[in-house]
Design a protein around this motif. Structure first.
Motif, PDB file in Angstrom:
ATOM      1  N   UNK A   1       0.816  -1.219   0.000  1.00  0.00           N
ATOM      2  CA  UNK A   1       0.000   0.000   0.000  1.00  0.00           C
ATOM      3  C   UNK A   1       0.845   1.262   0.000  1.00  0.00           C
ATOM      4  N   UNK A   2       2.172   1.099   0.173  1.00  0.00           N
ATOM      5  CA  UNK A   2       3.063   2.257   0.084  1.00  0.00           C
ATOM      6  C   UNK A   2       4.481   1.790  -0.228  1.00  0.00           C
ATOM      7  N   UNK A   3       5.291   2.727  -0.686  1.00  0.00           N
ATOM      8  CA  UNK A   3       6.663   2.413  -1.040  1.00  0.00           C
ATOM      9  C   UNK A   3       7.503   2.095   0.196  1.00  0.00           C
ATOM     10  N   UNK A   4       8.481   1.215  -0.001  1.00  0.00           N
ATOM     11  CA  UNK A   4       9.404   0.855   1.069  1.00  0.00           C
ATOM     12  C   UNK A   4      10.841   1.286   0.764  1.00  0.00           C
TER      13      UNK A   4
ATOM     14  N   UNK B   1       6.888  -2.272  -4.206  1.00  0.00           N
ATOM     15  CA  UNK B   1       7.066  -1.246  -3.170  1.00  0.00           C
ATOM     16  C   UNK B   1       8.384  -0.504  -3.356  1.00  0.00           C
ATOM     17  N   UNK B   2       8.969  -0.631  -4.543  1.00  0.00           N
ATOM     18  CA  UNK B   2      10.242   0.035  -4.846  1.00  0.00           C
ATOM     19  C   UNK B   2      10.090   0.940  -6.063  1.00  0.00           C
TER      20      UNK B   2
ATOM     21  N   UNK C   1       2.780  10.636  -5.183  1.00  0.00           N
ATOM     22  CA  UNK C   1       1.821  10.171  -6.183  1.00  0.00           C
ATOM     23  C   UNK C   1       1.820   8.650  -6.284  1.00  0.00           C
ATOM     24  N   UNK C   2       2.998   8.042  -6.242  1.00  0.00           N
ATOM     25  CA  UNK C   2       3.066   6.578  -6.293  1.00  0.00           C
ATOM     26  C   UNK C   2       2.385   5.968  -5.073  1.00  0.00           C
TER      27      UNK C   2
ATOM     28  N   UNK D   1      -0.568   3.270  -5.180  1.00  0.00           N
ATOM     29  CA  UNK D   1      -0.526   1.983  -4.486  1.00  0.00           C
ATOM     30  C   UNK D   1      -1.732   1.825  -3.558  1.00  0.00           C
ATOM     31  N   UNK D   2      -2.075   2.893  -2.872  1.00  0.00           N
ATOM     32  CA  UNK D   2      -3.222   2.846  -1.953  1.00  0.00           C
ATOM     33  C   UNK D   2      -4.523   2.560  -2.698  1.00  0.00           C
TER      34      UNK D   2
END
Length: 275
Positions: free
Chosen positions: A7-10, A183-184, A261-262, A266-267
């Protein structure tokens, strides 16, 4: 157990020259010109920039396969360049590169602030480069003196296949303990680097003005008239089109807005492989 989309970038996987250091990506390109010149073969800066992003041996091989350069080599040596000839040029390139890397080691304006912000948002910072490990160690040392120390570094000769293969980005995923490639985000100034990220299943951000494609210093970039800058952006966007970057921005200074924005995408359930 069911698959759950991130749901979000890591993590952000950053290139080096033209992305975080060396505005205009001069360190590698100028040395290619000088290395060929030591064999009596002329290569222009524009020609040297063509395959940028590849591992350096592959870069030299690609240059040697350009018909015009191959003909100059044949005129000098009576044959077109073999792999042994490529290795000889590479072996001259390497000490020149190590010797002169410090001349182009300055961080790109805004890079440190952006990276600090990304860390505050909980993102890990991975990196990879077309440089081999012996050069990367010097690049990393110089960057650390300037305040930049990523969480992980992967050189092109530390994986079986360099760009445009996904191995370097995936090595970062493993080392950083990332749970999902989606997530990257891979950030790069060259088409092989964008293809690397795409092939790894990541979001991709192409830098149009800080790196190899524009090939200007920061001051030259800032001095460009707006109309000329727009023309250059359009030209460079066309160069990147086949690699299919998800985003195009001028420099790393604009990255935080892309990250936001990404995360929003993802969300909503969007994935990089479907975009």
């Amino acid at each position: 157990m069911n698959y759950q989309q991130p749901s979000q970038l890591q993590a952000v996987i950053l290139d080096w020259a033209g992305t975080v250091v060396d505005f205009g990506s001069f360190a590698p390109t100028q040395i290619f010109v000088e290395a060929f010149a030591e064999f009596g073969v002329q290569v222009s800066l524009a020609e040297a920039r063509g395959p940028m992003g590849m591992g350096k041996w592959d870069h030299i091989r690609t240059l040697c396969d350009i018909p015009e350069i191959a003909e100059r080599y044949r005129a000098k040596f009576g044959r077109t360049p073999t792999d042994d000839d490529v290795t000889a040029i590479y072996e001259r390139f390497m000490p020149l590169q190590i010797e002169k890397i410090a001349e182009h080691s300055a961080l790109i304006p805004g890079a440190l602030d952006v990276i600090a912000q990304l860390r505050e948002e909980g993102l890990k910072i991975g990196t990879c480069s077309g440089y081999p490990a012996v050069v990367m160690s010097k690049v990393v040392e110089l960057a650390e003196r300037n305040g930049y120390k990523p969480d992980h570094v992967v050189a092109t000769d530390e994986v079986p296949n360099g760009r445009p293969h996904p191995a370097q980005s995936l090595a970062n995923v493993i080392a950083l303990g990332i749970s999902d490639v989606a997530a990257c985000v891979k950030v790069d100034d060259t088409w092989p680097g964008i293809l690397e990220g795409r092939s790894a299943g990541m979001w991709t951000v192409a830098l149009t003005c800080s790196g190899n494609a524009l090939g200007l210093t920061y001051d030259e970039y800032k001095a460009l008239p707006q109309e000329k800058l727009e023309q250059e952006r359009a030209r460079i966007a066309a160069m990147f089109e086949g690699a299919r970057p998800h985003y195009l921005i001028d420099t790393i200074a604009e990255l935080p807005a892309v990250i936001a924005d990404i995360n929003a995408r993802l969300a909503r359930g969007e994935m990089p492989q479907n975009s």
